[in-house]
Design a protein around this motif. Structure first.
Motif, mmCIF file in Angstrom:
data_model
loop_
_atom_site.group_PDB
_atom_site.id
_atom_site.type_symbol
_atom_site.label_atom_id
_atom_site.label_comp_id
_atom_site.label_asym_id
_atom_site.label_seq_id
_atom_site.Cartn_x
_atom_site.Cartn_y
_atom_site.Cartn_z
ATOM 1 N N SER A 39 12.548 -2.460 -79.207
ATOM 2 C CA SER A 39 12.439 -3.856 -78.813
ATOM 3 C C SER A 39 11.155 -4.012 -78.014
ATOM 4 N N ASN A 40 10.700 -5.242 -77.885
ATOM 5 C CA ASN A 40 9.482 -5.521 -77.122
ATOM 6 C C ASN A 40 8.294 -4.692 -77.611
ATOM 7 N N PHE A 41 8.017 -4.779 -78.886
ATOM 8 C CA PHE A 41 6.887 -4.052 -79.453
ATOM 9 C C PHE A 41 5.842 -5.027 -79.982
ATOM 10 N N ILE A 42 4.636 -4.509 -80.140
ATOM 11 C CA ILE A 42 3.557 -5.268 -80.765
ATOM 12 C C ILE A 42 3.629 -4.968 -82.253
ATOM 13 N N LEU A 43 3.602 -6.007 -83.080
ATOM 14 C CA LEU A 43 3.774 -5.836 -84.521
ATOM 15 C C LEU A 43 2.479 -6.194 -85.236
#
Length: 405
Positions: free
Chosen positions: A179-183
């Motif tokens: 969760s809370n990742f840069i995509l």
């Protein structure tokens, strides 16, 4: 998208091959496939197999200095609650997403990288070392491509096809407990990343769309031009090929044992066009060509999304610009100066967005900017993510050479 603005007659193969597609299949029965697997690859019409794909990936990643771990992440046979498997497949067997995670410093922000149409995570081989210095890098092969499972593709609509990629990515995210990742998504991977962020914005901190496909809608002038073109014999042939779901991978498969040489000719010609570090030569060229061929010529699966996502002329059936007002995730678009994807679509989308949005252009680069100009590409990604990797430098100046659109 301006795919058909020039060289219309070669667009289906050459332009989609810009992403060096990867996926494929023989048209044989399963029993025949099993029989042929006992033959040495040199005696097969299509000299590849799943084992060849995995081995080629390992050889290509040997160029990367950063330690990494490869895993096959189980995503089950279909999304919970769905009446369909991956996707309407005849098999209940579980599917897997090929995942490569690179060693990083503790507390580094997570950057998930999604490849474009026909490509695979290995195409980022020139970027992993530099990006791993600032991020925890996780690169995947989308379902139906690369070293991931390749279920029978039986989707029959745009909605089902989008769900194939969005839902399989979400099941992968759950399995990885992320969760809370840069995509970050490139080309068609950018389209998928944007659609995923629309559906699951709570998991994505920042969206980076690299030469994304499917941003713009078909304009009236282009529609009129295509109507006239379809009336010609060339247009009729190409339209028929498109609607029959002809893909660049099928062309390579059809060449049989001559396929590897065709891919070699392409990589040699393509990667000398804009590269700031010279033509891919020696070991790099050899390994990328080998990897490209085997991912291109393996069983057809994800590649068959083409006609359901794009209409003839490669215009998205559900362009991203239509949903721009609904975006909830800060977004950065990155384009090469010579990218055949038009950044004007991103400008149009930005006007409709209610979240922060930047558009960065990388010099001396085409659509595969991360290969053409890796240094410029890395600078663009670092700048886009400056608030996560350098919280005290939010006002950091744009790196030299890059421009904002």
């Amino acid at each position: 998208m301006n795919l058909f603005r020039s060289r219309v007659s070669s667009s289906i193969v050459s332009t989609m091959a810009e992403e060096l597609g990867s996926s494929a299949s023989t048209a044989t029965s399963s029993s025949l496939a099993k029989t042929r697997s006992f033959w040495p690859s040199i005696l097969r019409w299509i000299p590849t197999s799943t084992d060849h794909v995995i081995a080629a990936e390992k050889r290509l990643l040997s160029l990367v200095k950063t330690p990494y771990v490869v895993e096959q992440v189980n995503i089950g046979s279909g999304p919970p609650g769905s009446k369909t498997r991956w996707f309407r497949s005849k098999s209940d067997e579980p599917r897997f997403i090929n995942t490569v995670t690179f060693q990083s410093k503790e507390d580094s922000p997570t950057l998930v990288m999604v490849h474009g149409y026909g490509a695979s995570q290995g195409f980022f081989f020139r970027n992993f070392d530099a990006l791993a210095s600032r991020f925890k890098i996780i690169a995947i092969d989308q379902l139906g491509w690369g070293g991931s499972s390749r279920p029978d593709f039986t989707c029959k609509s745009t909605e089902e096809t989008e769900a194939w990629f969005i839902d399989s990515f979400e099941e992968w995210r759950k399995a990885k407990n992320l969760s809370n990742f840069i995509l970050l998504g490139h080309s068609f991977g950018g389209y998928v990343a944007a659609k995923y962020a629309l559906k699951h914005p709570e998991h994505v901190q920042q969206l980076i769309l690299v030469g994304p496909a499917g941003v713009s809608s078909e304009s009236d002038s282009k529609s009129e031009w295509l109507t006239r073109f379809r009336a010609t014999w060339k247009g009729a042939v190409l339209n028929h090929l498109w609607e029959s779901n002809f893909t660049p991978q099928k062309a390579i498969r059809g060449l049989g044992p001559w396929g590897p040489d065709m891919v070699r000719r392409y990589t040699t010609a393509r990667f000398g066009a804009y590269s700031t570090v010279g033509v891919l030569a020696g070991e790099e060229c050899k390994l990328l060509t080998d990897y490209s061929y085997h991912t291109f010529a393996a069983k057809a699966s994800g590649e068959l999304c083409l006609k359901y996502i794009f209409s003839f002329g490669a215009f998205a059936r559900k362009p991203l610009v239509q949903s721009a007002p609904e975006w909830k995730v800060p977004t950065t678009f990155i384009y090469g100066f010579h990218d055949w994807m038009n950044y004007e679509g991103a400008q149009q989308a930005r006007q409709l967005m209610k979240v922060p949005c930047e558009i960065i252009r990388v010099p001396k680069a085409g659509h595969l900017q991360f290969i053409d100009n890796p240094t410029g590409f890395h600078s663009a990604v670092f700048y886009a993510c400056r608030m996560y990797i350098s919280p005290n430098l939010e006002t950091e100046h744009l790196p030299e050479g890059l421009t904002l659109a």
